[in-house]
Design an enzyme around this catalytic site. Structure first.
Site, PDB file in Angstrom:
ATOM      1  N   SER A 125       0.946  -1.054  -0.023  1.00  0.00           N
ATOM      2  CA  SER A 125       0.084  -0.037   0.082  1.00  0.00           C
ATOM      3  C   SER A 125       0.816   1.258   0.155  1.00  0.00           C
ATOM      4  CB  SER A 125      -0.954  -0.069   1.254  1.00  0.00           C
ATOM      5  OG  SER A 125      -0.137  -0.158   2.233  1.00  0.00           O
ATOM      6  N   GLU A 150      -9.152  -9.797   3.894  1.00  0.00           N
ATOM      7  CA  GLU A 150      -9.602  -8.428   3.702  1.00  0.00           C
ATOM      8  C   GLU A 150     -10.721  -8.205   2.846  1.00  0.00           C
ATOM      9  OE1 GLU A 150      -6.381  -5.776   1.753  1.00  0.00           O
ATOM     10  OE2 GLU A 150      -7.680  -4.438   1.054  1.00  0.00           O
TER      11      GLU A 150
HETATM   12  O1  KIV Z   1      -0.439  -3.516   1.389  1.00  0.00           O
HETATM   13  C1  KIV Z   1      -1.079  -3.329   2.701  1.00  0.00           C
HETATM   14  O2  KIV Z   1      -1.272  -2.341   3.305  1.00  0.00           O
HETATM   15  C2  KIV Z   1      -1.781  -4.606   3.110  1.00  0.00           C
HETATM   16  C3  KIV Z   1      -2.840  -4.435   4.204  1.00  0.00           C
HETATM   17  C4  KIV Z   1      -4.022  -3.762   3.754  1.00  0.00           C
HETATM   18  C5  KIV Z   1      -2.772  -5.798   4.901  1.00  0.00           C
HETATM   19  O3  KIV Z   1      -1.583  -5.511   2.394  1.00  0.00           O
END
Ligand code: KIV
Length: 295
Positions: free
Chosen positions: A61, A198
């Site tokens: 992310s 998720e």
């Molecule tokens: O990339 C991320 O932040 C994630 C979390 C939302 C679990 O995969």
């Protein structure tokens, strides 16, 4: 920036112990909720450390929240390694999990193992995370066999959001919930020490909880999982877009903008810097300096 030397403190009764896989399993057994946040750099790692979370994920992310990409897909392994290494430098007790980026592990078991090893050797991660079931369960098995702990991630998997029909909740029909269950159980079977769920209905997560033995971390999966994860920038209000499943606990971006705007205003009106922000020099030294310049 402070020049305070970092003196290593030996682990005593009053210092938190580093998080380990057995301690995570124990937390699940005892019904103690597990707290996980993402972090992408040295200061966010220090914040997570001081707040006492159990797991820090250098999530892909970060592609969006700190690197400004439109999705998680473009981020490279080298970029993720740089972010992960910075987080490592700010962290000592939480378990550090590095997210394997899209395209860095799906091709073959060998590719997955080589990439996972880089996260451990070059960035100091304790474990890695990969998305989806299917062939990813086989990749997870290979990485675990190579001695690296793996966290699985099913439900809404942003790396492959296109095939899922976009960023939307998953497992909302019996058929798709069954597929999700198969993927989660395959990841557990492959040796994953933990699984992220998720954006799935809370009731589906609750059914899965009866069958998954490893710690389950939820994000948009209801309150019945063993722990919760949120993206650092979502929960602190740093990133403009906040998904439905995130809750904002602060409005840090607004404070940051206000701080920089106040600085800009004071520079422009001459209020900053004040005498208290300046260094002094002995009058005699200044005179000698002036005299030598004049020569
Ligand atoms: O990339 C991320 O932040 C994630 C979390 C939302 C679990 O995969």
């Amino acid at each position: 920036m402070s020049a305070t030397p970092q003196i290593p403190v030996p682990h005593g009764l009053d210092t938190p112990l580093p998080m380990t896989l057995p301690r995570l399993a124990e937390k699940k057994r005892l019904g103690e909720r597990i707290v996980m946040v993402t972090a992408y750099d040295y200061p966010s790692a220090q914040v997570a450390q001081e707040a006492g979370v159990d797991i820090v994920l250098v999530g892909d992310s970060g592609a969006m929240t700190v690197l400004g990409y439109p999705s998680t897909v473009p981020v490279s392994t080298d970029e993720m390694l740089m972010l992960s290494a910075a987080v490592r430098r700010g962290l000592s007790t939480p378990l550090l999990v590095g997210d394997l980026p899209f395209g860095s592990y799906e091709g073959s078991d060998e590719q997955a193992v080589i990439t996972a090893q880089r996260f451990v050797k070059e960035a100091g991660c304790d474990a890695v995370k990969l998305e989806r079931g299917g062939t990813s369960a086989q990749r997870a098995r290979a990485v675990v066999a190579a001695g690296i702990p793996v966290m699985g991630h099913v439900g809404l998997t942003p790396q492959t959001a296109t095939v899922l029909g976009g960023y939307r909740a998953q497992a909302r029909t019996a058929e798709s919930a069954l597929l999700l269950a198969g993927d989660a159980l395959a990841l557990q079977q492959a040796g994953c020490f933990s699984i992220v769920l998720e954006a799935i209905p809370a009731a589906v997560a609750d059914v899965l909880m009866e069958r998954i033995e490893v710690p389950v971390i939820g994000i948009g999966a209801g309150a019945g999982t063993d722990g919760q994860v949120l993206v650092f920038h979502d929960l602190l209000g740093i990133y403009d877009h906040t998904p439905r499943f995130a809750k904002r606990y602060a409005e840090v971006k607004a404070q940051m903008v206000a701080g920089i705007a106040a600085f800009a205003a004071e520079v422009r009106n001459g209020a900053f810097p004040g005498p208290e922000h300046a260094y002094s020099i002995d009058e005699q030294e200044l005179d000698r300096f002036r005299a030598s310049l004049g020569q």
